[in-house]
Design an enzyme around this catalytic site. Structure first.
Site, short mmCIF file in Angstrom:
data_model
loop_
_atom_site.label_atom_id
_atom_site.label_comp_id
_atom_site.label_asym_id
_atom_site.label_seq_id
_atom_site.Cartn_x
_atom_site.Cartn_y
_atom_site.Cartn_z
N THR A 104 24.37 -10.05 22.37
CA THR A 104 24.99 -11.32 22.09
C THR A 104 26.53 -11.00 22.27
O THR A 104 27.25 -10.38 21.51
CB THR A 104 24.71 -11.82 21.00
OG1 THR A 104 23.27 -12.15 20.77
CG2 THR A 104 25.48 -13.22 20.77
N LYS A 179 22.66 -18.55 23.91
CA LYS A 179 22.67 -17.82 22.62
C LYS A 179 23.47 -18.40 21.83
O LYS A 179 23.25 -18.53 20.31
CB LYS A 179 22.76 -16.22 22.82
CG LYS A 179 22.58 -15.43 21.58
CD LYS A 179 21.25 -15.38 21.14
CE LYS A 179 21.12 -14.83 19.67
NZ LYS A 179 21.13 -13.30 19.75
N LYS A 247 30.14 -11.80 13.89
CA LYS A 247 30.53 -11.44 15.22
C LYS A 247 30.18 -12.69 16.32
O LYS A 247 30.78 -13.40 16.94
CB LYS A 247 29.99 -10.18 15.82
CG LYS A 247 30.56 -9.98 17.35
CD LYS A 247 29.17 -10.39 18.15
CE LYS A 247 27.92 -9.46 18.20
NZ LYS A 247 27.04 -9.82 18.95
#
Length: 294
Positions: A104, A179, A247
């Protein structure tokens, strides 16, 4: 490429053997692919090597041998170094091969990698996944893919060894944008799961019984069915790390801001997860968010 992929003769490289990466790599071997692997910590690869994987001394060395090179690492900075650094896989990969980042990461970085790869006669796809450690282990990940559709079709058999819900989303970066949608939905949902369970506890209910009533109704979700039981059992082992969620939410928040979107739930979730990490839980599973509510 389609013919080779269908017969399992493609040589696949896999870089990054963490909680999910190792299971994904193992499923590629189970599907019959010759597998070259590299991880910063070689001990993480030992069981795969015993099962037949071939160790290479560095990401570039993997790419030199593989027809399809897959990365599953931690941060966008790792992705950038592995793909575009002086010893990166874009420079090392053989002509006509396929590079797939399943980390990701940043949609903008995915687009940049695509352009650099194309200029060198390589095909690049961004293909982040969802499904956690369970989905990775069972080969049932959701895989969201950006890049050229022809490249997607060529490596689809490789994706099918790791996932069960594989969707081509569009041009380079589209996989990463998808995502981000996934992470936004999960983050808000995890807040709801945590609040619901703590509410059950405070009101004197049995949380396991409450879960039995609500998980198959309108409140049902993957997190409620898979992570709420872990919370009830006091199991905060990571299927997905808190530090990685922070993150991801940071990438999503930056992308939302770039598009002029006020993402209220996303902002709150990031704040709560940062508070959780500051309390020493950055390497816990995302279900540890319940500790903030308690």
């Amino acid at each position: 490429m389609n013919e080779l992929a269908s017969t399992g003769k493609v040589k696949v490289g896999f870089i990054g053997l963490g909680v999910m990466g190792k299971s994904m790599a193992r499923n590629l071997m189970k599907a019959g692919y010759d597998l070259y692997v590299y991880s910063r910590t070689k001990s993480k690869a030992e069981d795969l090597l015993h099962e037949g994987a071939i160790w290479k001394e560095g990401a570039a060395d993997v790419a030199r041998h593989a027809d399809v090179t897959i990365t599953m690492v931690e941060y966008p900075s790792d992705v950038e170094e592995i793909f575009l650094g002086p010893s990166g896989i874009v420079a090392a990969a053989k002509q006509g091969s396929y590079l797939i980042d399943m980390t990701t990461s940043s949609p903008a970085l995915a687009a940049r990698i695509y352009e650099e790869s194309r200029q060198r006669g390589l095909q690049s796809l961004d293909a982040p996944v969802s499904g956690g450690d369970i989905g990775a282990r069972d080969g049932k990940l959701s895989i969201m893919v950006g890049g050229d559709e022809e490249a997607f079709e060529a490596v689809l058999p490789v994706f099918q060894a790791m996932g069960s819900n594989i969707v081509y989303q569009g041009a380079a970066g589209a996989g990463q944008h998808t995502k981000m949608c996934n992470q936004i939905a999960i983050a808000a949902n995890m807040m709801g799961v945590s609040e619901a369970l703590v509410y059950a506890e405070r009101s004197g209910l049995n949380p396991a019984r409450v879960l039995k009533s609500i998980e198959t109704g309108a409140a049902g979700s993957w997190s409620l069915s898979n992570l709420a039981p872990r919370i009830i059992q006091g199991n905060y082992e990571p299927g997905f790390y808190v530090k990685h969620m922070i993150k991801d939410l940071g990438i999503a928040l930056q992308s939302a801001e770039d598009m002029g979107l006020e993402a209220y739930g996303l902002s709150l979730a990031k704040t709560l997860y940062e508070k959780l990490a500051a309390a020493g839980e950055e390497s816990s599973g995302t279900q540890a968010l319940v500790k903030i509510y308690r």
